[in-house]
Design an enzyme around this catalytic site. Structure first.
Site, mmCIF file in Angstrom:
data_model
loop_
_atom_site.group_PDB
_atom_site.id
_atom_site.type_symbol
_atom_site.label_atom_id
_atom_site.label_comp_id
_atom_site.label_asym_id
_atom_site.label_seq_id
_atom_site.Cartn_x
_atom_site.Cartn_y
_atom_site.Cartn_z
ATOM 1 N N GLY A 21 60.729 54.798 -14.652
ATOM 2 C CA GLY A 21 60.508 56.160 -14.167
ATOM 3 C C GLY A 21 61.936 56.816 -13.994
ATOM 4 O O GLY A 21 62.220 57.593 -13.134
ATOM 5 N N ALA A 22 62.870 56.485 -15.061
ATOM 6 C CA ALA A 22 64.178 57.192 -15.114
ATOM 7 C C ALA A 22 64.054 58.341 -15.619
ATOM 8 O O ALA A 22 65.349 59.192 -15.713
ATOM 9 C CB ALA A 22 64.952 56.188 -15.700
ATOM 10 N N SER A 23 63.155 58.759 -16.191
ATOM 11 C CA SER A 23 63.104 60.272 -17.064
ATOM 12 C C SER A 23 63.336 61.552 -16.028
ATOM 13 O O SER A 23 63.847 62.637 -16.432
ATOM 14 C CB SER A 23 61.972 60.508 -17.700
ATOM 15 O OG SER A 23 60.816 60.465 -16.918
ATOM 16 N N ASN A 31 60.829 52.017 -9.804
ATOM 17 C CA ASN A 31 60.481 53.326 -8.897
ATOM 18 C C ASN A 31 59.318 54.430 -9.570
ATOM 19 O O ASN A 31 58.990 55.003 -8.721
ATOM 20 C CB ASN A 31 61.985 54.319 -9.499
ATOM 21 C CG ASN A 31 61.894 55.571 -9.348
ATOM 22 O OD1 ASN A 31 61.927 56.019 -8.066
ATOM 23 N ND2 ASN A 31 61.837 56.402 -10.367
ATOM 24 N N SER A 78 57.508 54.339 -0.053
ATOM 25 C CA SER A 78 57.537 55.744 0.437
ATOM 26 C C SER A 78 57.447 55.570 1.942
ATOM 27 O O SER A 78 57.140 54.551 2.333
ATOM 28 C CB SER A 78 56.099 56.497 0.125
ATOM 29 O OG SER A 78 55.804 57.583 0.847
ATOM 30 N N TYR A 95 46.890 57.535 -2.700
ATOM 31 C CA TYR A 95 48.318 57.161 -2.774
ATOM 32 C C TYR A 95 48.888 56.320 -1.715
ATOM 33 O O TYR A 95 49.611 55.127 -1.906
ATOM 34 C CB TYR A 95 49.002 58.618 -2.649
ATOM 35 C CG TYR A 95 50.606 58.348 -2.655
ATOM 36 C CD1 TYR A 95 51.354 58.228 -4.050
ATOM 37 C CD2 TYR A 95 51.583 58.868 -1.587
ATOM 38 C CE1 TYR A 95 52.645 58.273 -4.059
ATOM 39 C CE2 TYR A 95 52.683 58.653 -1.667
ATOM 40 C CZ TYR A 95 53.402 58.424 -3.024
ATOM 41 O OH TYR A 95 54.692 58.283 -2.898
ATOM 42 N N VAL A 96 48.477 56.770 -0.307
ATOM 43 C CA VAL A 96 48.912 55.806 0.487
ATOM 44 C C VAL A 96 48.492 54.227 0.440
ATOM 45 O O VAL A 96 49.524 53.478 0.806
ATOM 46 C CB VAL A 96 48.322 56.368 2.167
ATOM 47 C CG1 VAL A 96 48.693 55.414 3.212
ATOM 48 C CG2 VAL A 96 48.816 57.711 2.452
ATOM 49 N N ALA A 97 47.282 54.053 -0.110
ATOM 50 C CA ALA A 97 46.792 52.622 0.099
ATOM 51 C C ALA A 97 47.612 51.915 -1.078
ATOM 52 O O ALA A 97 48.028 50.701 -1.068
ATOM 53 C CB ALA A 97 45.353 52.661 -0.324
ATOM 54 N N LYS A 126 50.623 52.593 -2.078
ATOM 55 C CA LYS A 126 51.951 52.276 -1.320
ATOM 56 C C LYS A 126 51.986 51.093 -0.387
ATOM 57 O O LYS A 126 52.991 50.259 -0.157
ATOM 58 C CB LYS A 126 52.776 53.496 -0.972
ATOM 59 C CG LYS A 126 52.931 54.714 -2.062
ATOM 60 C CD LYS A 126 54.118 54.164 -3.024
ATOM 61 C CE LYS A 126 54.507 54.999 -3.986
ATOM 62 N NZ LYS A 126 55.732 54.673 -4.849
HETATM 63 N N1 LIG Z 1 59.204 62.929 -4.387
HETATM 64 C C1 LIG Z 1 58.814 62.316 -2.937
HETATM 65 O O1 LIG Z 1 58.936 63.077 -2.178
HETATM 66 C C2 LIG Z 1 58.713 60.970 -2.842
HETATM 67 C C3 LIG Z 1 58.760 60.346 -1.610
HETATM 68 C C4 LIG Z 1 58.621 58.969 -1.468
HETATM 69 C C5 LIG Z 1 58.394 58.265 -2.441
HETATM 70 N N2 LIG Z 1 58.332 58.505 -3.813
HETATM 71 C C6 LIG Z 1 58.226 57.788 -4.675
HETATM 72 O O2 LIG Z 1 59.290 58.002 -5.606
HETATM 73 C C7 LIG Z 1 59.012 57.714 -6.749
HETATM 74 C C8 LIG Z 1 59.614 58.486 -8.042
HETATM 75 O O3 LIG Z 1 58.909 59.710 -7.534
HETATM 76 P P1 LIG Z 1 59.763 61.073 -7.877
HETATM 77 O O4 LIG Z 1 59.790 61.723 -6.653
HETATM 78 O O5 LIG Z 1 61.034 60.999 -8.600
HETATM 79 O O6 LIG Z 1 58.565 61.839 -8.907
HETATM 80 P P2 LIG Z 1 58.880 62.740 -10.399
HETATM 81 O O7 LIG Z 1 60.250 63.434 -10.480
HETATM 82 O O8 LIG Z 1 57.483 62.966 -10.848
HETATM 83 O O9 LIG Z 1 59.193 61.165 -11.339
HETATM 84 C C9 LIG Z 1 58.217 59.992 -11.517
HETATM 85 C C10 LIG Z 1 58.894 59.164 -12.747
HETATM 86 O O10 LIG Z 1 57.868 58.309 -12.838
HETATM 87 C C11 LIG Z 1 57.795 57.917 -14.065
HETATM 88 N N3 LIG Z 1 56.458 57.442 -14.383
HETATM 89 C C12 LIG Z 1 55.176 58.138 -13.969
HETATM 90 N N4 LIG Z 1 54.152 57.472 -14.436
HETATM 91 C C13 LIG Z 1 54.678 56.434 -15.140
HETATM 92 C C14 LIG Z 1 54.233 55.161 -15.920
HETATM 93 N N5 LIG Z 1 52.806 55.239 -16.136
HETATM 94 N N6 LIG Z 1 55.024 54.290 -16.645
HETATM 95 C C15 LIG Z 1 56.422 54.714 -16.574
HETATM 96 N N7 LIG Z 1 56.843 55.591 -15.836
HETATM 97 C C16 LIG Z 1 56.088 56.352 -15.062
HETATM 98 C C17 LIG Z 1 57.999 59.337 -14.680
HETATM 99 O O11 LIG Z 1 58.160 59.066 -16.090
HETATM 100 P P3 LIG Z 1 57.325 59.864 -17.270
HETATM 101 O O12 LIG Z 1 56.238 60.847 -16.750
HETATM 102 O O13 LIG Z 1 58.237 60.118 -18.209
HETATM 103 O O14 LIG Z 1 56.628 58.401 -17.678
HETATM 104 C C18 LIG Z 1 59.064 60.003 -13.750
HETATM 105 O O15 LIG Z 1 60.165 59.567 -14.282
HETATM 106 C C19 LIG Z 1 57.548 57.363 -6.995
HETATM 107 O O16 LIG Z 1 57.234 55.949 -6.716
HETATM 108 C C20 LIG Z 1 57.183 58.147 -5.829
HETATM 109 O O17 LIG Z 1 56.125 57.482 -5.093
HETATM 110 C C21 LIG Z 1 58.704 60.137 -3.760
#
Ligand SMILES: NC(=O)c1ccc[n+]([C@@H]2O[C@H](COP(=O)([O-])OP(=O)(O)OC[C@H]3O[C@@H](n4cnc5c(N)ncnc54)[C@H](OP(=O)(O)O)[C@@H]3O)[C@@H](O)[C@H]2O)c1
Length: 223
Positions: free
Chosen positions: A8-10, A81, A132, A145-147, A149
């Site tokens: 999820g590095a994009s 991630n 999370s 989502y909660v489940a 995580k």
């Molecule tokens: N933002 C928050 O408030 C928050 C809070 C707590 C935890 N988190 C957790 O943090 C992590 C990163 O989320 P973020 O907030 O950075 O959201 P984001 O900006 O939407 O980024 C999500 C990343 O996950 C990748 N991804 C999604 N589905 C994928 C798949 N099937 N295979 C490979 N990569 C995938 C996306 O890349 P592509 O779309 O290019 O595949 C993107 O790089 C997640 O696990 C999320 O649950 C986020």
């Protein structure tokens, strides 16, 4: 030089973590579905290995791991991630959506760790799983989502007990300003941290003495 894999590095948190690790001198393997964004990130950080990765697909994870291990010979750090949001009431969510969120957030974490575990064991490496703050809490209308995580947390803790030679860190951020909530650009005063805050915390954890194991970290904005 240590080798780090970031899924999820994009975008968002994964992208910020990748940049911070590059600054610290790690050799990077970046995975996500948006290959153009990975290519752009690779250029921005002076060249890094990247490849298409869909963590919801077993064959994609296997292919990605094979390519990374061939390129680097082994990995020292895995940042699991990649994740997606999924709201809704449990009595309304569709079978398809429920499966989709578990396939990315839960099975995606499990299969990615499993794929890199032999190498991580060999190198006494570290796995960071971004779950999370909700991984021990209950929220209505966010059950899928909660489940997913809570289950990712259970998987992380079980891997730790079964593989004491590898360190497993569960990162539990509060709200972060990423694409997770739509387009980023929110103010800190609205209760959002920046993805760079998460990256900074992770780097500080990685610098702790070898004998210290941080099992999980719950952190959030002060607002
Ligand atoms: N933002 C928050 O408030 C928050 C809070 C707590 C935890 N988190 C957790 O943090 C992590 C990163 O989320 P973020 O907030 O950075 O959201 P984001 O900006 O939407 O980024 C999500 C990343 O996950 C990748 N991804 C999604 N589905 C994928 C798949 N099937 N295979 C490979 N990569 C995938 C996306 O890349 P592509 O779309 O290019 O595949 C993107 O790089 C997640 O696990 C999320 O649950 C986020």
């Amino acid at each position: 030089m240590k080798v780090a894999v970031v899924t999820g590095a994009s975008k968002g948190i994964g992208r910020a973590i990748a940049k911070a690790l590059a600054k610290e001198g790690y050799k990077l393997a970046l995975g996500a579905r948006s290959v153009e964004m990975l290519e752009e990130l690779s250029r921005e950080i002076g060249g890094a290995f990247y490849s298409y990765l869909d963590v919801s697909k077993p064959e994609s994870v296997a292919e990605f791991a094979e390519k990374v291990l061939k390129e680097f010979g082994g990995v020292d750090l895995l940042v699991a991630n990649a994740g997606i949001p999924m709201g809704g009431r449990l009595d309304e969510v569709s079978e398809e959506d429920m499966k989709r969120v578990f396939d990315v957030n839960t099975f995606g974490v499990w299969r990615t760790i499993k794929a890199f575990l032999p190498s991580l064991k060999e190198r006494k490496g570290t796995v960071v799983v971004v779950t999370s703050y909700i991984s021990t809490m209950i929220l209505p209308n966010a059950g899928p989502y909660v489940a997913s995580k809570w289950a990712a947390r259970a998987i992380t803790k079980t891997f730790q007990l079964e593989n004491p030679e590898v360190k497993f860190i569960e990162l539990r951020p509060g709200k972060v300003d990423t694409y997770f909530y739509g387009k980023p650009g929110r103010k800190i005063e609205e209760g959002f941290m920046k993805p760079e805050d998460v990256a900074e915390l992770l780097i500080s954890l990685l610098k702790l003495p070898e004998h210290v194991l941080v099992e999980d970290v719950l952190f959030r904005s002060i607002y």
